[in-house]
Design an enzyme around this catalytic site. Sequence first.
Site, mmCIF file in Angstrom:
data_model
loop_
_atom_site.group_PDB
_atom_site.id
_atom_site.type_symbol
_atom_site.label_atom_id
_atom_site.label_comp_id
_atom_site.label_asym_id
_atom_site.label_seq_id
_atom_site.Cartn_x
_atom_site.Cartn_y
_atom_site.Cartn_z
ATOM 1 N N HIS A 69 24.567 5.201 33.960
ATOM 2 C CA HIS A 69 25.719 4.381 34.109
ATOM 3 C C HIS A 69 26.773 4.910 33.392
ATOM 4 O O HIS A 69 26.996 6.001 32.514
ATOM 5 C CB HIS A 69 25.455 2.838 33.874
ATOM 6 C CG HIS A 69 25.327 2.192 32.482
ATOM 7 N ND1 HIS A 69 24.263 3.064 31.467
ATOM 8 C CD2 HIS A 69 25.947 1.553 31.566
ATOM 9 C CE1 HIS A 69 24.401 2.334 30.444
ATOM 10 N NE2 HIS A 69 25.544 1.710 30.554
ATOM 11 N N ASP B 28 29.075 5.329 26.032
ATOM 12 C CA ASP B 28 27.833 5.820 25.003
ATOM 13 C C ASP B 28 26.854 6.299 25.926
ATOM 14 O O ASP B 28 25.692 6.963 25.359
ATOM 15 C CB ASP B 28 27.011 4.639 24.266
ATOM 16 C CG ASP B 28 26.804 3.325 25.033
ATOM 17 O OD1 ASP B 28 27.518 3.132 26.052
ATOM 18 O OD2 ASP B 28 25.800 2.774 24.511
HETATM 19 ZN ZN ZN Z 1 25.680 0.228 28.817
#
Ligand code: ZN
Length: 304
Positions: A62, A66
């Site tokens: 996604h 991070d």
């Molecule tokens: Zn996330």
Amino acid sequence: MSIELHILGSGSATPIPGRNPTAQLLKLDQSEVLIDCGEGTQIQMLRFRHKASRIKVILISHLHGDHYLGLPGLLSSMHLMGRKEPVHLFGPPQLKEILDFQFKVSETVLKFPLHFYPTQDAEVAHLTEFCGFDIYSFPLNHRIPTTGFLFKEKPRRGHLITEMLRQYKIPVEMYKEIKAGADFITTDGNLIPNHILVKASTPSISYAYCSDTAPTLSTVNVINGVDWLYHEATFLHELIDRATETYHTTAKQAGEIAQSAGVKNLIIGHFSSRYRDLKPLQNEAALAFDQVIAAEDGMKFTLR
Ligand SMILES: [Zn+2]
């Protein structure tokens, strides 16, 4: 074929010394799949002596930073190092726009083919075949569209035992059938069972990657019975409200998922930067599922 999982980053949103944002390498012999690519992934690869040239497939779960902010840098380095071999990149559709814009403003024309395949988070999808594995994406339950990834090794066939083939004078044209499980009937009508002729192969292996997600029943069905599960466990259960609000899982819930899905081994990761000591997270997950290890950057797991 040896199968190893190398953890490059086991942290969540913000890094701390010794714990980078999420990235891991699934090593299938000499070829590698990079799963997520948080900021600093290429530095981690240098630190743990991984060659970027071995990466053939990249999967991005996604578009939270991070999980992908290391990707433009890694692809740029591959370009600068003169890579010619294609990279097959799977991720949310907007990832292509982000990369195209980055390369446009930096006037970069990649020296290697970057093949992009958009993922979707509505249903389970077969992404590709790679090194004897089928790779699937499946929906997770996060704030933005997110998929997990499932690796399933294709059924492994047994090896023919040459001495037995000779002993029973088995014609070459029957080898394929026997390898696929057939018995053999000799000219005088004796049945030679398949297990006399074929040495059983090592069982196929499976690995599932779940980051980031709130605990979800549909996930349990998809990852049912996998040999290895990597599941996020961002918080301890005392922060369940925070976990719910941010669509994350607690260590206790990660253990419960592993237990309900009947997996064989659990690796937890994606830890909040508030935790320096991982023992409490591992212990909490172990209440429901004791075959659990808390991931740390640089750890290697031999899956087979
Ligand atoms: Zn996330």
